[in-house]
Motif scaffolding. Structure first.
Motif, short mmCIF file in Angstrom:
data_model
loop_
_atom_site.label_atom_id
_atom_site.label_comp_id
_atom_site.label_asym_id
_atom_site.label_seq_id
_atom_site.Cartn_x
_atom_site.Cartn_y
_atom_site.Cartn_z
N TYR A 191 12.93 -24.83 -29.84
CA TYR A 191 13.97 -25.18 -30.81
C TYR A 191 14.31 -23.97 -31.69
O TYR A 191 13.41 -23.31 -32.20
CB TYR A 191 13.52 -26.32 -31.73
CG TYR A 191 13.61 -27.70 -31.13
CD1 TYR A 191 14.84 -28.34 -31.01
CD2 TYR A 191 12.48 -28.36 -30.68
CE1 TYR A 191 14.93 -29.61 -30.47
CE2 TYR A 191 12.57 -29.64 -30.14
CZ TYR A 191 13.79 -30.25 -30.03
OH TYR A 191 13.88 -31.50 -29.49
N THR A 233 17.48 -23.58 -36.71
CA THR A 233 18.58 -24.37 -37.26
C THR A 233 18.94 -25.57 -36.39
O THR A 233 19.96 -26.21 -36.60
CB THR A 233 19.83 -23.48 -37.41
OG1 THR A 233 20.15 -22.94 -36.11
CG2 THR A 233 19.60 -22.35 -38.40
N THR A 245 19.11 -29.25 -34.49
CA THR A 245 19.12 -30.65 -34.90
C THR A 245 18.72 -31.52 -33.71
O THR A 245 18.92 -31.13 -32.56
CB THR A 245 20.50 -31.10 -35.42
OG1 THR A 245 21.47 -30.94 -34.39
CG2 THR A 245 20.90 -30.32 -36.66
N GLU A 280 18.59 -35.88 -32.53
CA GLU A 280 19.02 -37.23 -32.88
C GLU A 280 18.63 -38.19 -31.76
O GLU A 280 18.76 -37.87 -30.58
CB GLU A 280 20.53 -37.26 -33.08
CG GLU A 280 21.06 -38.57 -33.58
CD GLU A 280 22.54 -38.52 -33.87
OE1 GLU A 280 23.17 -39.58 -33.82
OE2 GLU A 280 23.07 -37.42 -34.12
N HIS A 297 18.88 -38.73 -37.26
CA HIS A 297 19.15 -37.30 -37.32
C HIS A 297 17.97 -36.57 -37.95
O HIS A 297 17.54 -36.92 -39.05
CB HIS A 297 20.43 -37.04 -38.14
CG HIS A 297 20.73 -35.60 -38.29
ND1 HIS A 297 21.48 -34.91 -37.37
CD2 HIS A 297 20.39 -34.71 -39.26
CE1 HIS A 297 21.58 -33.64 -37.77
NE2 HIS A 297 20.92 -33.50 -38.91
N LEU A 298 17.47 -35.55 -37.25
CA LEU A 298 16.37 -34.73 -37.77
C LEU A 298 16.76 -33.26 -37.74
O LEU A 298 17.45 -32.81 -36.82
CB LEU A 298 15.11 -34.90 -36.92
CG LEU A 298 14.52 -36.31 -36.78
CD1 LEU A 298 13.34 -36.28 -35.81
CD2 LEU A 298 14.11 -36.87 -38.12
N GLU A 299 16.28 -32.52 -38.71
CA GLU A 299 16.42 -31.06 -38.71
C GLU A 299 15.29 -30.49 -37.85
O GLU A 299 14.36 -31.20 -37.47
CB GLU A 299 16.37 -30.52 -40.14
CG GLU A 299 17.48 -31.03 -41.03
CD GLU A 299 18.88 -30.66 -40.56
OE1 GLU A 299 19.05 -29.55 -40.02
OE2 GLU A 299 19.79 -31.49 -40.71
N ALA A 300 15.35 -29.20 -37.56
CA ALA A 300 14.42 -28.55 -36.61
C ALA A 300 12.96 -28.81 -36.96
O ALA A 300 12.17 -29.20 -36.08
CB ALA A 300 14.71 -27.06 -36.54
N GLN A 332 11.58 -31.15 -38.66
CA GLN A 332 11.24 -32.56 -38.46
C GLN A 332 11.14 -32.88 -36.96
O GLN A 332 10.27 -33.64 -36.55
CB GLN A 332 12.31 -33.45 -39.08
CG GLN A 332 12.41 -33.37 -40.59
CD GLN A 332 13.64 -34.12 -41.06
OE1 GLN A 332 14.76 -33.84 -40.65
NE2 GLN A 332 13.42 -35.10 -41.93
N ALA A 333 12.06 -32.33 -36.16
CA ALA A 333 12.02 -32.58 -34.71
C ALA A 333 10.74 -32.03 -34.11
O ALA A 333 10.09 -32.70 -33.30
CB ALA A 333 13.24 -31.96 -34.04
N GLU A 346 20.94 -28.00 -30.42
CA GLU A 346 21.28 -29.41 -30.62
C GLU A 346 20.67 -30.21 -29.48
O GLU A 346 20.77 -29.82 -28.32
CB GLU A 346 22.79 -29.61 -30.65
CG GLU A 346 23.20 -31.03 -30.92
CD GLU A 346 24.71 -31.20 -30.93
OE1 GLU A 346 25.20 -31.96 -31.76
OE2 GLU A 346 25.40 -30.57 -30.09
N LYS A 373 20.25 -34.34 -28.33
CA LYS A 373 20.53 -35.76 -28.57
C LYS A 373 19.96 -36.58 -27.43
O LYS A 373 20.27 -36.33 -26.26
CB LYS A 373 22.04 -36.00 -28.68
CG LYS A 373 22.64 -35.43 -29.93
CD LYS A 373 24.10 -35.82 -30.07
CE LYS A 373 24.66 -35.26 -31.37
NZ LYS A 373 26.05 -35.63 -31.58
#
Length: 158
Positions: free
Chosen positions: A29, A32, A34, A36, A42-45, A47-48, A110, A112
């Motif tokens: 990752y 920056t 994201t 989902e 929705h999570l930022e890096a 958090q992911a 990104e 998803k």
């Protein structure tokens, strides 16, 4: 070193998931990025990355497989499956997920994941998921619990 193509990034990511190697997954990752999906939203890096660490760390019986459906110079679509026991209820789950990743310079910017929340909740939550899995109220409750679990995870320094 040559930059990995989106297809190679996806293969590396999901092969690492099948091995429960969250550090390899997190390393793919961008800072920056994201993420989902229907459970976490929705999570930022950061958090992911923490989410994958949490999921692979808790899933004692996880098995996963994937196929790249389509890929070009920046995007890749993946069909993947995960089988595991949901920790909250001890119920078996088989989840079919459609993933889309946008990859730049060999890193995911990104990601998803899409799957049927109702199908997942029927399996993971049993009767409650069967009856209320389609409702925004149950989805909100599950998301709150998932995010609370994520917040309890210790952050890992890069």
């Amino acid at each position: 070193m040559e930059t990995k193509s989106p297809r190679e990034v996806a293969d590396t990511f999901y092969d690492a998931f099948a091995r429960r190697d969250a550090e390899t997954m997190a390393g793919l990752y961008a800072d920056t990025a994201t993420f989902e999906d229907p459970v976490f939203g929705h999570l930022e890096a950061a958090q992911a990355k923490a989410m994958w660490r949490m999921l692979v760390g808790r899933a004692a019986d996880l098995t996963a497989s994937h196929e790249v459906v389509d890929a070009d110079d920046e995007r890749v679509r993946v069909a993947w499956r995960a089988d595991y026991t949901f920790g909250g209820t001890g119920r078996k789950v088989h989840n079919e997920i459609a993933a889309r990743m946008h990859v730049i310079d060999g890193l995911i910017v990104e990601h998803k994941d899409a799957f049927s929340f109702w199908t997942w909740s029927r399996q993971a939550l049993g009767p409650a998921g069967l009856v209320a899995g389609w409702t925004p109220l149950l989805r909100s409750r599950v998301r709150s619990q998932a995010l609370a679990g994520l917040a309890r995870e210790k952050p890992v320094q890069p």
